[in-house]
Scaffold this active site. Structure first.
Site, PDB file in Angstrom:
ATOM      1  N   SER A  62       0.795  -1.208   0.025  1.00 23.14           N
ATOM      2  CA  SER A  62      -0.075   0.076   0.057  1.00 23.14           C
ATOM      3  C   SER A  62       0.941   1.294   0.299  1.00 23.14           C
ATOM      4  CB  SER A  62      -0.978   0.028   1.264  1.00 23.14           C
ATOM      5  OG  SER A  62      -0.424   0.358   2.457  1.00 23.14           O
TER       6      SER A  62
ATOM      7  N   LYS B  52     -32.941  22.390  15.761  1.00 28.38           N
ATOM      8  CA  LYS B  52     -33.053  20.935  16.216  1.00 28.38           C
ATOM      9  C   LYS B  52     -33.073  20.855  17.772  1.00 28.38           C
ATOM     10  CE  LYS B  52     -29.441  19.291  13.841  1.00 28.38           C
ATOM     11  NZ  LYS B  52     -28.521  18.619  13.270  1.00 28.38           N
TER      12      LYS B  52
ATOM     13  N   ARG C 289     -32.720  18.289  21.231  1.00 24.98           N
ATOM     14  CA  ARG C 289     -32.382  17.128  21.505  1.00 24.98           C
ATOM     15  C   ARG C 289     -32.902  16.659  22.986  1.00 24.98           C
ATOM     16  NH1 ARG C 289     -28.400  15.402  17.877  1.00 24.98           N
ATOM     17  NH2 ARG C 289     -27.267  17.384  16.483  1.00 24.98           N
TER      18      ARG C 289
END
Length: 322
Positions: A46, A201, A203
């Site tokens: 690699s 949002k 939560r």
């Protein structure tokens, strides 16, 4: 062309990594130049090897690499290309990373975390880069991580021109899918001359990473709502925001983002969402196994090419966005 030499005056050379050569080809065509021929090999273990097959001595080199998955391989290849150019006596080296790698890791949220975006900037400098060029950085402070010039390009003109022409005459609202993208959405409203809305949002404090409700701040009823973001990764935020807009009376929902990361469940989520039109640029390649209905891909190559030309001629990149 092996061993070919060029006159020792200022000249522009464009190099490409293997992550997305199609974009580099398009940029080179816009500039009217050929990509520097190179040999790039990934060995069995690699490791990556790069050799440029033409003299780069004294040149103004621009190294284009899109950091699509696998991001680490693309980044390492670009660093090796920069090192090879430096050791071959290139006069100035500009890293062109349309999608800046690790941009979301730009600050510490918790103890014992890295700031990987800063580390990437340090790696570019250590490899020999003199300058960085990128499109729509996830966080503006990344410009300060690099000890040298950073050309921060905006895809907004490319995306907004398309939206303005296609949806001309419709009553629109630009919507930020969360609090973090409000500044971007505000820039869109300036371009399109329409109202701004924000998805807030909420939560549940007792449930980690779970959004319980989406509040829409702003008037979206009966409007064509344009969700804007810098990137779409797994598409969860974008699709939930789109549904919240429909629930609050939006007549239709479209979305625009610069970087189509589109990881994991993104395609399935987008295809099952109420988003009628998804507009992105080609800063990243769309994987062949990703099929998304109503997807429009706009080319960022003309903008990148103009910026490269301005840098090469010691002009003003800022003038492209006035």
């Amino acid at each position: 062309m092996s061993g070919a030499t060029r006159p020792n005056n200022k000249h522009l050379m464009v190099c490409s990594g293997r992550a997305y050569p199609e974009l580099a080809d398009e940029v080179a065509q816009e500039l009217g130049v050929e990509l520097v021929p190179s040999r790039q090999v990934t060995y069995a273990n690699s490791e990556i090897y790069v050799q440029f097959q033409e003299s780069v001595r004294g040149c103004d080199a621009f190294v284009i690499q899109s950091h699509a998955a696998p991001v680490n391989e693309a980044l390492m290849e670009q660093l090796i290309m920069v090192d090879a150019l430096k050791r071959a006596s290139a006069k100035r080296i500009t890293v062109v990373s349309p999608f800046y790698p690790y941009a979301r890791q730009d600050k510490k949220h918790l103890g014992r975390e890295p700031i990987s975006a800063r580390l990437v900037a340090d790696l570019y400098r250590a490899a020999g880069a003199d300058r960085i060029m990128s499109v729509d950085l996830h966080a503006a402070q990344i410009q300060g991580f690099f000890d040298g010039p950073v050309d921060h390009l905006w895809a907004l003109p490319v995306l907004s021109d398309y939206v303005r022409e296609k949806y001309q005459g419709e009553e629109m609202a630009v919507v930020s899918p969360d609090a973090g993208r409000v500044r971007l959405a505000d820039m869109w409203t300036d371009k399109l001359g329409c109202q701004l809305a924000i998805i807030h949002k909420r939560r549940d404090p007792n449930k980690a990473n779970e959004v319980t409700t989406h509040e829409v701040v702003g008037d979206v009823k009966g409007k064509t709502c344009l969700l804007v973001d810098d990137m779409i990764d797994t598409a969860g935020t974008m699709c939930q925001a789109a549904q919240a807009l429909k629930d609050h009376g939006a007549s239709r929902v479209i979305a625009a983002a610069t970087h189509p990361v589109l990881s994991g469940p993104a395609a399935e989520r987008l295809n099952n969402s109420c988003i009628e039109d998804l507009i992105v640029t080609n800063t990243l390649p769309i994987r062949k196994d990703v099929e998304i209905r109503n997807l429009t891909v706009l080319s960022i190559a003309p903008l990148v090419a103009k910026a490269i030309q301005e840098v090469f001629e010691d002009g003003s990149v800022t003038s492209l966005f006035r």
